[in-house]
Each structure stands twice: as C-alpha cells, then as structure tokens.
Design an enzyme around this catalytic site. Structure first.
Site, PDB file in Angstrom:
ATOM      1  CD  GLN A  27     -12.703  25.222   8.312  1.00  0.00           C
ATOM      2  OE1 GLN A  27     -11.708  24.910   8.874  1.00  0.00           O
ATOM      3  NE2 GLN A  27     -12.608  26.631   8.362  1.00  0.00           N
ATOM      4  CE  LYS A  28     -14.011  15.916   0.951  1.00  0.00           C
ATOM      5  NZ  LYS A  28     -12.474  15.455   1.062  1.00  0.00           N
ATOM      6  CD1 TRP A  29     -10.542  19.708   7.499  1.00  0.00           C
ATOM      7  CD2 TRP A  29      -8.978  21.353   7.193  1.00  0.00           C
ATOM      8  NE1 TRP A  29     -10.433  20.573   8.606  1.00  0.00           N
ATOM      9  CE2 TRP A  29      -9.761  21.702   8.300  1.00  0.00           C
ATOM     10  CE3 TRP A  29      -7.800  22.219   7.030  1.00  0.00           C
ATOM     11  CZ2 TRP A  29      -9.709  22.721   9.046  1.00  0.00           C
ATOM     12  CZ3 TRP A  29      -8.043  23.553   7.393  1.00  0.00           C
ATOM     13  CH2 TRP A  29      -8.653  23.709   8.588  1.00  0.00           C
ATOM     14  CD  GLU A 175      -9.597  17.961  -0.775  1.00  0.00           C
ATOM     15  OE1 GLU A 175      -8.871  17.686  -1.578  1.00  0.00           O
ATOM     16  OE2 GLU A 175     -10.354  17.184   0.013  1.00  0.00           O
TER      17      GLU A 175
END
Length: 195
Positions: A27-29, A175
């Site tokens: 996951q891109k935070w 994101e």
C-alpha cells in the site's frame, strides 16, 4: 567502514494497476516518506530529502528503543484521525514543532511509522538482498520484537484480488500501490499505481 542510510525508494508511476508477474504489492500511504536508523543510542529519522525530523516526532524517536540495534527501516510517517483515515494536514502541522510543542502534538495526534522495507538489520546492510528476503526479515523483526506503536507493518501481497481491493481505499488516505520485484534489490525507484 561507517554505514549510512541509503536514498529512499521513490515511486515511478505505471499506466496499469495490475500486479505484475513476479512482484509483490504494498500500500502507498499519504504521509511523509522517512527512513529511521538506530545505532546504539543514536536515532536518525530522516525525510526523503535528507531533513532530520526526529525533533518533530519524539514518539517515533522514543519508540526506536523497540528496534534491534544497528537497524534501519524505510517507511512512511502517518497520522490517523479518530475515524481511521489518514490526516495529512495534522501530520504536516507537526513538522514545525519542537520541544514541549512537539511532545504535546505527539500526545494529541501521534504519528506512526509504517515500515515497508528493511535496509539494515543488526549491522548487516540488507539493500542487496532480494525483496522476498528483506520482507521476511522485516516481518520477523515485527514478530520477534512484538513491535507496537509507533510502529506499523505495511501490508504486502502477491494476490491480484487484494491489490484490486486496496485500490478502492482512497477514502481512508491510501494513495495507490507500489510494486516490488520479489527478486529485486533495494533500489532508488519502484513502480507503482498512483490514485
């Protein structure tokens, strides 16, 4: 020879959100990219541009005592709101605070370090290891040390269905997703799908 933090991985956008063969997704935070390093009693919390952020995030510096000595992680500093969404504006407001102001802010809006890569482990530089091995070692550190706040382990998957589900989570502040080759070493850029 003195070891120093490497440049952090940065995401290069791809034009297809499908999980590539031979890759894992993370996951891109929506937070601040950061690297943290612990050497004896010295803790370095550095932004992707090289700015020292430790004074603004005393809870992360204090939490570094949970990590093995001579260890460094790559990840994202985030703040969650009461509804479980990422609160980037709260995180941003924390940057200028120091001393007592930073301590009060840490109590009101604590930051978490979402770790997604291991760049050093107990004195061993792991950047040349394949992602699969780095990820297994990172998970082992979390399990063996029973890491708790401010530490959070970024989810990783090799399942395309999970990636598709993650891509629906923009409302909580995710994101996009980052793709890492399972046999790939730690490098300056990784491919990813950005929302």
């Amino acid at each position: 020879m003195t070891w120093s933090l490497p440049a952090p991985m940065l995401t290069v956008a791809v034009d297809n959100p499908a999980l590539p063969a031979g890759a894992a997704a993370e996951q891109k935070w929506d937070g601040f990219r950061a690297l943290v390093s612990v050497d004896r009693v010295r803790v370095v919390l550095r932004s992707r541009r090289g700015t020292e952020m430790g004074p603004a995030f005393p809870e992360v510096v204090a939490g570094a005592g949970q990590l093995p000595d001579a260890t460094a992680l790559d990840g994202e500093l985030v703040v969650w709101d009461a509804a479980g969404r990422l609160a980037f504006e709260r995180l941003q407001n924390r940057l200028a605070r120091r001393g007592a102001g930073a301590t009060r802010a840490a109590e009101e809006w604590p930051a978490h370090f979402v770790a997604f890569d291991l760049v050093r482990l107990s004195g061993t530089d792991t950047t040349g290891w394949p992602y699969r091995r780095r990820r297994a070692a990172l998970e082992s550190v979390f399990a063996a040390r029973r890491l708790s706040a401010p530490w959070a382990l970024c989810p990783s998957t090799t399942e395309a269905d999970v990636v598709r589900e993650w891509l629906t989570w923009a409302s909580v502040g995710m994101e996009g997703v980052v793709f890492k080759r399972l046999d790939g070493v730690y490098e300056p850029s990784v491919r990813g799908w950005l929302q």
